[in-house]
Scaffold this motif. Structure first.
Motif, short mmCIF file in Angstrom:
data_model
loop_
_atom_site.label_atom_id
_atom_site.label_comp_id
_atom_site.label_asym_id
_atom_site.label_seq_id
_atom_site.Cartn_x
_atom_site.Cartn_y
_atom_site.Cartn_z
N THR A 1 1.02 -1.14 -0.05
CA THR A 1 0.05 0.01 -0.01
C THR A 1 0.83 1.18 0.02
O THR A 1 2.06 1.19 0.49
N PRO A 2 0.34 2.39 -0.44
CA PRO A 2 -0.96 2.52 -1.23
C PRO A 2 -0.85 2.05 -2.66
O PRO A 2 0.25 2.04 -3.33
N LEU A 3 -2.01 1.57 -2.88
CA LEU A 3 -2.00 0.98 -4.73
C LEU A 3 -2.66 2.28 -5.22
O LEU A 3 -3.23 3.24 -4.74
#
Ligand SMILES: Cc1cc2nc3c(=O)[nH]c(=O)nc-3n(C[C@H](O)[C@H](O)[C@H](O)COP(=O)(O)O)c2cc1C
Length: 273
Positions: free
Chosen positions: A74-76
């Motif tokens: 993350t973050p995507l």
């Protein structure tokens, strides 16, 4: 094959998620609800590392991998970003005649560790041309071979696939490699469970990741076929014995910018009811 499952019993929260995500059901609970290999589990384990990746307590190490060293996931990118990336992908046929820096090529190649392969086979082999001088040598060798074949009264069978480009090739245009400074060829063990598709998936990921780094790519059926019509060049590509070529992709720096998405027709869909 030895897989070396190690469970840190102080960290393990006995949640059983590792058992749940294990596709070959190689893991079972021990008497005190920690994961261990079940009967024949070690043989069935495909080293997909889902157990390591899912564990909320970082308690599982498999095949010597430390969960502390896993990359963050993350973050995507959000869905809109991802769609824009897909919509902006184009085949690039104009390149600067210069090499990408070694670090950038290393990044592209390292990414390939994460591409999926059928039954987690991961036997793919990639031949890459980093050096523009080497690329130019191969470009000239292949192009001159096809120029020669295509001007024969009866061209050999190997030249058949280039017939439609005869005018351009004999005029000296590099239709095959599009002037690209780099080439990557994905090869696969002939006996890999999903040999037909694994190389194509890998190069699809390569294409999209390259795009995010500002690098142009082009799927290149012509290069894949041409290389192997000229055995001396095929040999130079270093494809291991018992491997077969999956596909080839050109890549390199480019000035070419496409300013908007194309407008393809909707795909054909049948809704099964
Ligand atoms: C499997 C495959 C093989 C291809 N082979 C070549 C090739 O040998 N030379 C080339 O210039 N383009 C090649 N292309 C690119 C296609 O021509 C291209 O995808 C198509 O023209 C649409 O353009 P776009 O990729 O920019 O959307 C290939 C594409 C695919 C998917």
């Amino acid at each position: 094959m030895e897989r070396f499952l190690k469970v840190n019993s102080l960290k393990c929260v006995r949640c059983g998620l590792c058992l749940e995500v294990c596709a070959p059901k190689a893991l079972v609970f021990s008497a005190d609800f920690q994961p261990k290999f079940g009967k024949d589990g070690e043989e069935r384990c495909t080293n997909c590392q889902h157990c390591l990746a899912v564990c909320p307590a970082k308690a599982i190490s498999i095949c010597g991998r430390d969960p502390e060293e896993s990359a963050a996931v993350t973050p995507l990118p959000n869905g809109d970003d991802m769609l824009r990336l897909i919509q902006s992908r184009r085949s690039i046929r104009h390149y600067r005649h210069e090499a990408l820096d070694a670090e950038t090529i290393d990044k592209l190649l390292d990414m390939l560790r994460w591409v999926p392969t059928g039954v987690n086979n991961h036997g793919l082999h990639f031949s890459v041309i980093r050096d523009v001088a080497v690329m130019d040598e191969i470009r000239e060798r292949v192009n001159s071979q096809f120029r020669e074949w295509l001007t024969m009264e009866e061209p050999p069978q190997a030249a058949a696939l280039m017939m439609r480009y005869k005018a351009q090739i004999t005029a000296g245009l590099d239709v095959i490699f599009r002037g690209a400074p780099h080439l990557i060829v994905a090869a696969v063990p002939q006996n890999a469970p999903c040999a037909a598709i694994d190389p194509v998936i890998a190069l699809s990921y390569f294409e999209l990741y390259a795009k995010t780094l500002g690098i142009g790519t082009c799927w290149c059926g012509l290069a894949a076929a041409a290389l192997f019509a000229v055995p001396e060049v095929a040999e130079r590509m270093g494809i291991p014995a018992n491997y077969r070529v999956g596909y080839a992709m050109l890549f390199g720096p480019t000035e070419r910018k496409f300013l908007r998405a194309t407008q393809p027709e909707a795909v054909s869909v049948f809704e099964v009811k």
